[in-house]
Design a protein around this motif. Structure first.
Motif, PDB file in Angstrom:
ATOM      1  N   THR A 337       7.218   2.337  -9.408  1.00 14.05           N
ATOM      2  CA  THR A 337       6.281   2.262  -8.296  1.00 14.05           C
ATOM      3  C   THR A 337       6.511   0.960  -7.546  1.00 14.05           C
ATOM      4  N   VAL A 338       6.479   1.056  -6.240  1.00 15.71           N
ATOM      5  CA  VAL A 338       6.606  -0.110  -5.363  1.00 15.71           C
ATOM      6  C   VAL A 338       5.419  -0.081  -4.427  1.00 15.71           C
ATOM      7  N   ASN A 351       6.706  -1.940 -10.492  1.00 15.98           N
ATOM      8  CA  ASN A 351       6.526  -1.587 -11.903  1.00 15.98           C
ATOM      9  C   ASN A 351       7.563  -0.539 -12.280  1.00 15.98           C
ATOM     10  N   LEU A 352       8.313  -0.772 -13.362  1.00 15.64           N
ATOM     11  CA  LEU A 352       9.274   0.204 -13.876  1.00 15.64           C
ATOM     12  C   LEU A 352       8.758   0.764 -15.194  1.00 15.64           C
ATOM     13  N   TYR A 353       8.998   2.072 -15.411  1.00 16.54           N
ATOM     14  CA  TYR A 353       8.499   2.765 -16.597  1.00 16.54           C
ATOM     15  C   TYR A 353       9.604   3.617 -17.219  1.00 16.54           C
ATOM     16  N   ASN A 354       9.258   4.271 -18.306  1.00 13.31           N
ATOM     17  CA  ASN A 354      10.104   5.263 -18.987  1.00 13.31           C
ATOM     18  C   ASN A 354      11.340   4.624 -19.611  1.00 13.31           C
ATOM     19  N   ILE A 373       9.978  -8.751  -3.121  1.00 12.86           N
ATOM     20  CA  ILE A 373       9.381  -8.583  -4.457  1.00 12.86           C
ATOM     21  C   ILE A 373       8.806  -9.908  -4.957  1.00 12.86           C
ATOM     22  N   VAL A 374       7.491  -9.921  -5.223  1.00 17.61           N
ATOM     23  CA  VAL A 374       6.850 -11.116  -5.778  1.00 17.61           C
ATOM     24  C   VAL A 374       6.335 -10.861  -7.193  1.00 17.61           C
ATOM     25  N   TYR A 375       6.258  -9.589  -7.597  1.00 15.29           N
ATOM     26  CA  TYR A 375       5.848  -9.266  -8.969  1.00 15.29           C
ATOM     27  C   TYR A 375       6.746  -8.154  -9.495  1.00 15.29           C
ATOM     28  N   LEU A 376       7.302  -8.372 -10.681  1.00 14.84           N
ATOM     29  CA  LEU A 376       8.186  -7.390 -11.312  1.00 14.84           C
ATOM     30  C   LEU A 376       7.753  -7.171 -12.750  1.00 14.84           C
ATOM     31  N   ASN A 377       7.426  -5.932 -13.080  1.00 15.24           N
ATOM     32  CA  ASN A 377       6.967  -5.574 -14.424  1.00 15.24           C
ATOM     33  C   ASN A 377       8.026  -4.707 -15.102  1.00 15.24           C
TER      34      ASN A 377
END
Length: 728
Positions: A337-338, A351-354, A373-377
């Motif tokens: 999700t961006v 946010n990256l998943y899976n 990009i200021v936040y990367l999960n």
């Protein structure tokens, strides 16, 4: 239209009138068979036909008496005959449409006040149109009656159309484009509530059109907190803390062409960001009162929700431009999700998943927006040290979550270009003291570093803190010097709790050094007298196991309860003598011996084949054995949920013998019935009999005939749900 055809149509119209009256009179008692359900579903397909015909016919009917006195007799006769045929076709097609609609309304998911208004306005169209057709041939039929009949029919048509649109498109469908221009001023981030301002708007936009007091599809109402928490016909909407077994997320993730996928095909679908927000909310126990700002600073839900609100206070000015909207849209998918960090700001949170689908390319694909990009999960993904070089290209990154990834610090120097980095989360990683000691000084704006659950010792964290006074190190709980917290309950390792002869009890706990104590007599385990679980316990009888976890420096856990069921015999053939409840078909008679246990979500996709239901018919199950068996008990695992009218059977009878024609009553059981406000349970009701050798068993379980006086549905039959039968 020739006279014979007119006569047949008139007979069909009369028959339709009688049939519609019959359906209305027996509405609460008739069930549409499966083979007729496709006919009911043709209702939306056919309904436009009578609307157009009747609108034209009624306009012509209103001016019928003027044309009757026209100077051209031939034209007047044509007008009269054409109008008569048009009215007949319109009334007959309206009758067929009404019959289809009554069939469709009997399916699950159709209820509420709007449905009633739509039904009766549709019935009104049919009856008024039919009355006009039959009356217009009478001598007492006047121009004034023609106007009244035409106007009444048109009003009913408008009403039926309006309520039909509300059923399919939701309330305020007509004026929604106008009203949407007058939205209230958005709340600020510091005042926003997680449920009211993040989750409820998703329900309002994508769900409430079908799940509201006027259209209770599936008996689920999402228009208020209280109704949402109550759930619907299929059970509770979610299991707090467990999105993977929650009905809400299960239905959302079904294939689009699946019947139970939500929202239905053709409706506006949830975006990946909305799905993630719902999953994170359920995962964090689905709190309906918490503020967004009260979530931890590194919380994923907080970061995603922050983009929905205006900032609580002035935010950093960003020197870079916003990313291309189409590019951002294209980067949103099932594993990523961006979203904007806040409204009208160019900064983005990713946010990256899976874990199963993650590759380094998933990070490389973010290059087009690396400046924004200021936040990367990347929490719990298999990110390697070699991936840090890619991350180091995100020059404006302020918050980086690498918790429980595979980084060790070997590539830590690749993050030095991140001059704006303020928060770094490394919990659960293989990060080393040397890697942090050498590189932390290069991050001038770094304020927080999370290193809990790593190999760093307390002394090493203290050394890092002393050398980097401007950084706050989050070292976590060590069990001795930190504040005491509560252990989570023990977990069950057994693949199934159903066994035939014996089974070894297998319990586990994720925290090392935990002592598990348990009981098998129904009492609650304690830390002194209850036996310690050693892995040597073997069960040979149906058993209720209760277990608690204990460890020095921690509070004991809550009680975990596990029901073990013994089932010696599986029949060679099974047959149900009476039909199942249409909603709970499960896998027919085979459901009772498939070894799968249901949950409280009786209709959830993951457990849809586990509950067989009985309401109007008894459960009458015949089981046959090729080799005679010696039986001493029969148990039925049932659901008891007083609030929704799911009760245990009123009586259970067990019949047995050598063949179907020579069965005798072996035993009966009258299970205890729930009282008002009883706690929902899943339990086995056991009918014990004198040991008998039989080749055939017939098990009869009768649903409660009438719910008690204190129940909201008093007088109506209870629903019996059975998922497994145990023969011993």
């Amino acid at each position: 239209m020739n006279k014979r055809l007119v006569g047949l149509a008139e007979q069909a119209l009369f028959a339709s009138t009688i049939f519609v009256l019959f359906l209305l009179l027996v509405n609460d008692r008739f069930v549409v068979p499966l083979w007729l359900q496709p006919l009911g579903r043709m209702h939306p397909l056919l309904l436009h036909f009578p609307i157009v015909i009747l609108l034209l016919a009624m306009v012509m009917e209103a001016f019928r008496f003027r044309t009757a006195t026209a100077s051209n007799p031939g034209l007047a006769e044509f007008y009269r005959d054409f109008l008569s045929n048009l009215l007949l076709v319109g009334a007959l097609s309206a009758g067929v449409t009404v019959i289809m609609g009554l069939f469709l309304a009997k399916e699950d998911g159709y209820s509420g006040q709007v449905l009633q208004w739509h039904k009766w306005s549709g019935v009104g169209i049919f009856f008024v149109a039919s009355l006009v057709y039959w009356a217009r041939k009478k001598t007492w039929y006047t121009a004034r009656l023609a106007w009244a009949g035409a106007l009444t029919t048109v009003l009913f048509l408008i009403g039926a159309g309006h309520y039909g649109a509300t059923l399919t498109h939701g309330d305020n469908f007509l004026f929604q484009p106008i009203s949407s221009q007058f939205k209230p001023t958005p709340v600020s981030f510091d005042k926003a509530l997680v449920y009211a301002d993040v989750i409820q708007p998703i329900f309002e936009q994508k769900c409430v059109s079908c799940h509201n007091p006027d259209k209770l599809k599936g008996q689920l109402n999402l228009s208020s907190v209280e109704a949402m928490l109550k759930g619907g016909k299929s059970g509770k909407l979610f299991v707090a803390g467990k999105p993977d077994v929650s009905l809400l997320l299960e239905r959302i993730h079904l294939p689009l062409d699946e019947k139970k996928h939500m929202p239905p095909s053709g409706k506006s679908q949830l975006t990946p960001q909305e799905i993630t927000l719902l999953a994170l909310w359920v995962k964090e126990n689905a709190d309906v009162r918490k503020r967004v700002i009260d979530l931890p600073p590194t919380d994923s839900l907080r970061f995603m929700a922050a983009g929905l609100f205006k900032p609580a206070e002035p935010v950093d000015e960003f020197s870079f431009d916003a990313a291309d909207e189409e590019t951002v849209k294209g980067l949103n998918n099932d594993y990523r999700t961006v979203a904007p960090l806040a409204k009208e700001l160019p900064a983005l949170a990713v946010n990256l998943y899976n874990k199963a689908t993650f590759t380094s390319e998933k990070i490389a694909e973010l290059s087009p927006i690396k400046q924004q990009i200021v936040y990367l999960n990347l929490n719990k993904l298999p990110v390697k040290d070699t991936d840090l070089k890619r991350i180091g290209e995100f020059e404006n990154l302020q918050k980086l979550d690498l918790n429980f990834t595979d980084v060790t610090g070997a590539g830590f120097a690749d993050l030095i270009p991140l001059k704006q980095l303020q928060t770094l989360s490394l919990a659960g990683t293989g990060i080393t003291y040397d890697a942090l000691r050498k590189q932390l000084g290069a991050f001038k704006k770094l304020k927080t570093v999370a290193v809990w659950n790593t190999a760093l010792t307390t002394a090493q964290v203290e050394q890092l803190q002393k050398a980097n006074k401007g950084i706050h190190f989050i070292a976590g709980f060590d069990g001795t010097s930190s504040e005491t917290i509560k252990l989570n309950p023990p977990q069950l390792k057994n693949g199934s709790t159903i066994f035939t002869q014996t089974v070894s009890l297998q319990l586990k706990h994720p925290i090392k050094g935990v002592q598990i104590r348990y009981t098998m007599d129904g009492t609650e385990p304690d830390s002194l007298n209850s036996p310690v679980f050693t892995g040597q316990t073997v069960l040979d009888q149906p058993t209720l196991v209760k277990a608690k976890a204990y460890k020095t420096g921690w509070f004991g856990s809550s009680v975990a309860t596990f029901d073990f069921y013994k089932s010696n015999y599986k029949p060679d053939s099974v047959q149900l003598l009476l039909p199942l409840n249409p909603v709970h078909q499960a896998d027919g008679a085979h459901t009772f011996f498939d070894g799968r246990l249901g949950t409280f979500n009786a209709n959830s996709p993951a457990w849809a084949n586990n509950w067989a239901g009985f309401r109007k018919n008894d459960m009458a199950l015949v089981s046959e054995f090729k080799t005679p068996v010696r039986v001493s008990s029969v148990a039925l695992r049932v659901m008891v949920e007083e609030e929704t009218g799911i009760f245990p059977p009123g009586i259970v009878e067990v019949w047995g013998g050598d063949n179907r024609d020579q069965l005798k009553l072996l035993g009966t059981l009258k299970p205890d019935q729930p009282i008002k406000k009883a706690t929902p349970v899943l339990k086995a009701v056991v009918c014990t009999i004198k040991p008998q050798t039989v080749s055939v068993l017939k098990i009869i379980a009768k649903p409660v005939n009438q719910l008690p006086e204190w129940h909201a549905n008093k007088g109506k039959p209870g629903l019996l749900l059975v998922d497994e039968v145990f023969i011993n």
